[in-house]
Design an enzyme around this catalytic site. Structure first.
Site, mmCIF file in Angstrom:
data_model
loop_
_atom_site.group_PDB
_atom_site.id
_atom_site.type_symbol
_atom_site.label_atom_id
_atom_site.label_comp_id
_atom_site.label_asym_id
_atom_site.label_seq_id
_atom_site.Cartn_x
_atom_site.Cartn_y
_atom_site.Cartn_z
ATOM 1 N N CYS A 1 29.388 81.707 80.503
ATOM 2 C CA CYS A 1 28.664 80.962 81.527
ATOM 3 C C CYS A 1 27.420 80.353 81.109
ATOM 4 O O CYS A 1 26.606 80.954 80.033
ATOM 5 C CB CYS A 1 28.304 81.759 82.662
ATOM 6 S SG CYS A 1 29.985 82.519 83.395
ATOM 7 N N ARG B 1 28.963 76.876 74.591
ATOM 8 C CA ARG B 1 29.031 78.425 75.165
ATOM 9 C C ARG B 1 30.403 78.710 75.538
ATOM 10 O O ARG B 1 31.059 79.780 75.808
ATOM 11 C CB ARG B 1 28.111 78.701 76.314
ATOM 12 C CG ARG B 1 26.776 78.775 75.642
ATOM 13 C CD ARG B 1 25.801 78.844 76.800
ATOM 14 N NE ARG B 1 25.911 80.194 77.425
ATOM 15 C CZ ARG B 1 25.263 81.177 77.005
ATOM 16 N NH1 ARG B 1 24.417 81.201 75.938
ATOM 17 N NH2 ARG B 1 25.068 82.547 77.551
ATOM 18 N N TRP C 1 32.722 80.452 82.793
ATOM 19 C CA TRP C 1 33.976 81.039 82.049
ATOM 20 C C TRP C 1 34.598 81.956 82.744
ATOM 21 O O TRP C 1 33.772 83.092 83.028
ATOM 22 C CB TRP C 1 33.299 81.298 80.651
ATOM 23 C CG TRP C 1 34.572 81.672 79.674
ATOM 24 C CD1 TRP C 1 35.137 80.743 79.157
ATOM 25 C CD2 TRP C 1 34.747 83.074 79.320
ATOM 26 N NE1 TRP C 1 35.935 81.601 78.218
ATOM 27 C CE2 TRP C 1 35.840 82.897 78.451
ATOM 28 C CE3 TRP C 1 34.329 84.265 79.686
ATOM 29 C CZ2 TRP C 1 36.382 83.871 77.553
ATOM 30 C CZ3 TRP C 1 35.059 85.335 78.973
ATOM 31 C CH2 TRP C 1 36.039 85.083 77.970
ATOM 32 N N ASN D 1 25.251 84.454 85.323
ATOM 33 C CA ASN D 1 26.179 84.865 84.331
ATOM 34 C C ASN D 1 25.918 86.133 84.312
ATOM 35 O O ASN D 1 25.231 86.657 84.102
ATOM 36 C CB ASN D 1 25.236 84.102 83.158
ATOM 37 C CG ASN D 1 25.791 84.223 81.633
ATOM 38 O OD1 ASN D 1 26.868 85.016 81.680
ATOM 39 N ND2 ASN D 1 24.954 83.938 80.814
ATOM 40 N N GLY D 2 27.388 86.691 83.790
ATOM 41 C CA GLY D 2 27.273 88.300 83.446
ATOM 42 C C GLY D 2 28.467 88.922 84.208
ATOM 43 O O GLY D 2 29.190 88.305 84.881
ATOM 44 N N GLU E 1 39.578 86.099 58.406
ATOM 45 C CA GLU E 1 38.951 84.938 59.010
ATOM 46 C C GLU E 1 39.737 83.691 58.996
ATOM 47 O O GLU E 1 39.695 82.869 59.872
ATOM 48 C CB GLU E 1 37.714 84.782 58.250
ATOM 49 C CG GLU E 1 36.657 83.817 58.397
ATOM 50 C CD GLU E 1 36.165 83.949 59.973
ATOM 51 O OE1 GLU E 1 36.538 84.785 60.693
ATOM 52 O OE2 GLU E 1 35.501 82.858 60.490
ATOM 53 N N LYS F 1 40.487 81.786 62.477
ATOM 54 C CA LYS F 1 40.058 80.291 62.648
ATOM 55 C C LYS F 1 41.323 79.471 63.120
ATOM 56 O O LYS F 1 41.242 78.701 63.887
ATOM 57 C CB LYS F 1 39.534 79.680 61.198
ATOM 58 C CG LYS F 1 38.212 79.979 60.767
ATOM 59 C CD LYS F 1 37.004 79.456 61.509
ATOM 60 C CE LYS F 1 36.961 80.453 62.790
ATOM 61 N NZ LYS F 1 35.766 81.619 62.427
ATOM 62 N N GLU G 1 42.235 80.440 66.791
ATOM 63 C CA GLU G 1 41.539 79.974 67.799
ATOM 64 C C GLU G 1 41.604 78.409 68.001
ATOM 65 O O GLU G 1 41.362 78.148 69.092
ATOM 66 C CB GLU G 1 39.964 80.287 67.157
ATOM 67 C CG GLU G 1 39.368 81.361 67.182
ATOM 68 C CD GLU G 1 37.988 81.595 66.681
ATOM 69 O OE1 GLU G 1 37.822 81.394 65.645
ATOM 70 O OE2 GLU G 1 37.134 81.885 67.346
ATOM 71 N N HIS H 1 55.010 97.026 53.695
ATOM 72 C CA HIS H 1 54.959 98.235 54.612
ATOM 73 C C HIS H 1 55.485 97.882 56.216
ATOM 74 O O HIS H 1 55.006 98.410 57.041
ATOM 75 C CB HIS H 1 53.889 99.137 54.377
ATOM 76 C CG HIS H 1 53.378 99.601 53.068
ATOM 77 N ND1 HIS H 1 53.911 100.768 52.416
ATOM 78 C CD2 HIS H 1 52.588 98.958 52.241
ATOM 79 C CE1 HIS H 1 53.721 100.735 51.292
ATOM 80 N NE2 HIS H 1 52.772 99.754 51.063
ATOM 81 N N LYS I 1 31.616 80.382 73.470
ATOM 82 C CA LYS I 1 30.803 80.660 72.333
ATOM 83 C C LYS I 1 29.994 81.842 72.192
ATOM 84 O O LYS I 1 30.020 82.606 71.241
ATOM 85 C CB LYS I 1 29.870 79.271 72.162
ATOM 86 C CG LYS I 1 28.875 79.234 70.840
ATOM 87 C CD LYS I 1 29.995 78.952 69.632
ATOM 88 C CE LYS I 1 29.075 79.114 68.232
ATOM 89 N NZ LYS I 1 29.945 79.205 67.213
HETATM 90 C C1 F6R Z 1 35.274 83.182 66.162
HETATM 91 C C2 F6R Z 1 33.899 83.488 66.713
HETATM 92 C C3 F6R Z 1 33.939 84.717 67.432
HETATM 93 C C4 F6R Z 1 32.643 85.445 67.092
HETATM 94 C C5 F6R Z 1 32.469 86.595 68.196
HETATM 95 C C6 F6R Z 1 31.375 87.276 67.669
HETATM 96 O O1 F6R Z 1 35.127 81.976 65.600
HETATM 97 O O2 F6R Z 1 33.157 82.781 66.955
HETATM 98 O O3 F6R Z 1 35.017 85.789 66.976
HETATM 99 O O4 F6R Z 1 32.481 85.771 66.048
HETATM 100 O O5 F6R Z 1 32.531 86.264 69.593
HETATM 101 O O6 F6R Z 1 30.047 86.431 68.181
HETATM 102 P P1 F6R Z 1 28.694 86.814 67.727
HETATM 103 O O7 F6R Z 1 28.706 86.448 66.160
HETATM 104 O O8 F6R Z 1 27.766 85.553 68.352
HETATM 105 O O9 F6R Z 1 28.180 87.838 68.140
#
Ligand code: F6R
Length: 603
Positions: free
Chosen positions: A2, A27, A75, A99-100, A479, A483, A486, A502, A598
């Site tokens: 949010c 975000r 969100w 927010n929260g 990773e 990516k 996502e 395995h 985000k």
């Molecule tokens: C993946 C991504 C998330 C963040 C995770 C932690 O692309 O962005 O997996 O890495 O939510 O976020 P931070 O780094 O802000 O603590």
């Protein structure tokens, strides 16, 4: 996650709120809303989906003259992303955004319903506004009623409330969710979840501390903590908003992939002196005595932690444990007070990472944050911080933050290794010259994206992806898979190449895509035989390697490099562009993928 904005002043409020919310779009959100109060009249609007829907709904609305406005991007956590559940939530004469998570909302809701209050939404937030109005019935002073309201809330919140009973005022409170106040010379006051919406409109900013609450009016800012009035610290904001633009790229993620060479240079700048790594606030004396490290993070930042764990053990000869913050916090971890607890976070606001940091601090561990956002909650809490200097990252899928995290962690390993004398001077020299070469590795050749664009069309179907690698190329495989899932919504897993036999190899057939990371510098032959096993079972192989691999169906040739980290960063770019190109071909919203936020400020 949010986003909140607020405004007190005389200017047209609809545009201020919409513009502010646009700066918080990165975000992640699924609905938006605003409430504007001027001359004792409150108007409010809500819309599901993108901010453009709210902008459309309010296009004929304007409100100038002294007044207040609050806006929100939601969100969904409690209740679906519907208009009713969108903020602001309303009572008889007041509106709230939040927010929260209010953890005790059920108990408060039952209590309020017992008094005849009718709830409209399924959210936890709505209790705030009703509780405030109930309190106001017997505590006549709106500020005291607000104070009594927040005293009853448990959980994490940044919240703003406006009410007809106190025109031209905004009540606010913050616990474990970000909230900043901006002000300028025109006596205008702004609120926002991060400083992005404040840049260009406010001159100074104050990042509120946890448990801060108060009230602002046109010429007054009153902030309290633990019942006592406090004087906020304001610092100057930059004036430049241009950094937030896409600069000719189609997507923020694309721009952020391409700027990795620059931001990695920034991350290194001033931290290599006279052939040594010198990280600010960290002396060799301090690092020499550390023989135990806990790395803790979520998501992509967790992958950076996992990568670093190989480097810490190999080069700095130090014991390392890597923890998912969400697991760590509920697991009664056995902590050694001599450990250095390192949290890694792009946003500095991730709720799980923040809580894990609190646990480590309370247990008496030394704490270090590797973070991209100065003044974020994590930075403020940790004993020491190394800022990654990646600049604001707007694409929800993290790219440049990951690259800078790895670089910072690598530098930390090297300073520690040199302090502990666990590597020789010539090994250190080799490491540092490889480090300084990384920005060049991150220069993207024009033909690479075009090549991946063409390849991407083969990968839009099938029943899944396995990204495989060994050693540091295993977290890189994780990773790469993250990516892809996502932003493409295709099922992808990262796996250690040696683990495929395995179990997962049972999935191998011509519709299983295997993305094989086959660096020359690290266990090439071992990885090759793992990939051969998959090829023998008809898996469709995309090999990424400097060495031609005759069994691959597709091949991306990387350059010959001497150092594993050079190969790591070259392959990282390829995986990022691979995910990007598949997502574009599938017509997805690259920068704001579905269901993701985000900054994950709820657990
Ligand atoms: C993946 C991504 C998330 C963040 C995770 C932690 O692309 O962005 O997996 O890495 O939510 O976020 P931070 O780094 O802000 O603590």
């Amino acid at each position: 996650m949010c986003g909140i904005v607020g405004y007190i002043g005389k200017d047209e409020k609809r545009n201020i709120i919409i513009d502010g919310l646009r700066e918080l779009e990165y975000r992640g959100y699924d609905s938006a809303g605003m409430a504007v109060m001027s001359q004792d009249e409150i108007s409010y609007f809500k819309a599901v989906g993108k901010l453009d829907n709210l902008a459309d709904k309010t296009k004929d609305f304007s409100s100038s003259g002294l007044g207040v406005a609050i806006g929100h991007t939601r969100w969904a956590t409690h209740g679906k992303p519907t208009e009713i559940n969108a903020h602001p939530h309303l009572g008889e004469h007041s509106f709230v955004v939040h927010n929260g998570i209010i953890e005790n909302y059920k108990e408060l809701k039952e209590e309020l319903e017992g008094k005849g209050v009718k709830f409209l939404s399924q959210t936890d937030t709505e209790v705030i506004v009703h509780l405030f109005e109930e309190n106001l019935k017997h505590i006549k002073d709106p500020f005291k009623a607000y104070e009594a309201t927040i005293a009853r809330l448990h959980g994490a919140y940044a919240t703003l409330l406006i009410t007809k009973t106190a025109p031209n005022k905004i009540f606010f409170a913050k616990v474990a969710a970000p909230l900043a106040i901006g002000k300028n010379d025109k006596n205008e006051i702004y609120f926002a979840s991060s400083d992005a919406p404040l840049i260009g409109v406010a001159k100074e900013v104050s990042y509120l501390d946890d448990k801060a609450y108060g009230v602002v009016g046109i010429d007054s800012i009153e902030i309290y903590k633990d019942g006592k009035k406090i004087t906020p610290h304001f610092s100057t904001l930059p004036k430049d908003r241009s950094y937030a633009q896409k600069e000719g790229y189609r997507f923020f993620m694309e721009k952020e992939i391409y700027e990795q060479n620059t931001v990695v240079s920034e991350a290194i700048m001033g931290r290599v002196k006279n052939g040594k790594i010198c990280l600010e606030n960290l002396t060799d004396e301090y690092l020499k005595n550390i023989d135990n490290i806990v790395l803790c993070a979520c998501g992509t930042s967790y992958h950076a932690a996992l990568t670093a764990s190989y480097l810490f053990e190999r080069l700095a000869d130090v014991r390392v444990k890597v923890e998912f913050a969400s697991e760590f916090r509920y697991r009664k971890p056995k902590l050694n007070t001599n450990s250095l607890f390192i949290v890694i976070s792009q946003s500095g606001e991730t709720a799980d990472t923040l809580e894990a940091l609190k646990i480590a601090k309370e247990a008496g561990l030394k704490t270090l944050a590797i973070c991209n956002v100065d003044n974020s909650s994590i930075v403020r809490l940790a004993d020491t911080t190394l800022l990654t200097r990646a600049g604001i990252e707007k694409g929800v899928a993290s790219t440049k933050a990951f690259a800078t995290q790895i670089v910072l962690l690598w530098m930390l390993v090297l300073q520690m290794a040199s302090a502990k004398k666990s590597i020789s001077q010539s090994e250190l020299d080799t490491e540092i010259s490889a480090l300084l070469h990384i920005p060049q590795i991150l220069n993207i050749d024009n033909s690479l994206q075009e090549r991946i664009h063409r390849l991407a069309k083969h990968y839009l179907h099938g029943h899944g992806f396995f990204f495989i690698g060994r050693d540091i190329f295993y977290p890189l495989a994780l990773e790469g898979a993250l990516k892809l899932k996502e932003i493409s919504y295709l099922h992808a897993e990262g796996y250690p190449a040696g683990e495929m036999k395995h179990g997962p190899i049972a999935l191998a057939d011509d519709r299983l895509f295997t993305i094989a990371l086959m660096p020359q510098t690290t266990l090439y032959e071992k990885t090759k035989s793992n990939v051969e096993e998959l090829a023998a079972r008809d898996a469709y192989i995309l090999a990424i390697s400097p060495n031609e691999f005759e069994l691959s169906d597709d091949f991306i040739k990387t350059s010959k490099q001497e150092h594993p980290m050079s190969e790591f960063f070259e392959m990282m770019i390829i995986l990022q562009i691979f995910a990007l190109e598949i997502s574009i071909r599938l017509g997805n919203n690259v920068d704001m993928p579905r269901n993701l936020a985000k900054s994950v400020t709820v657990e």
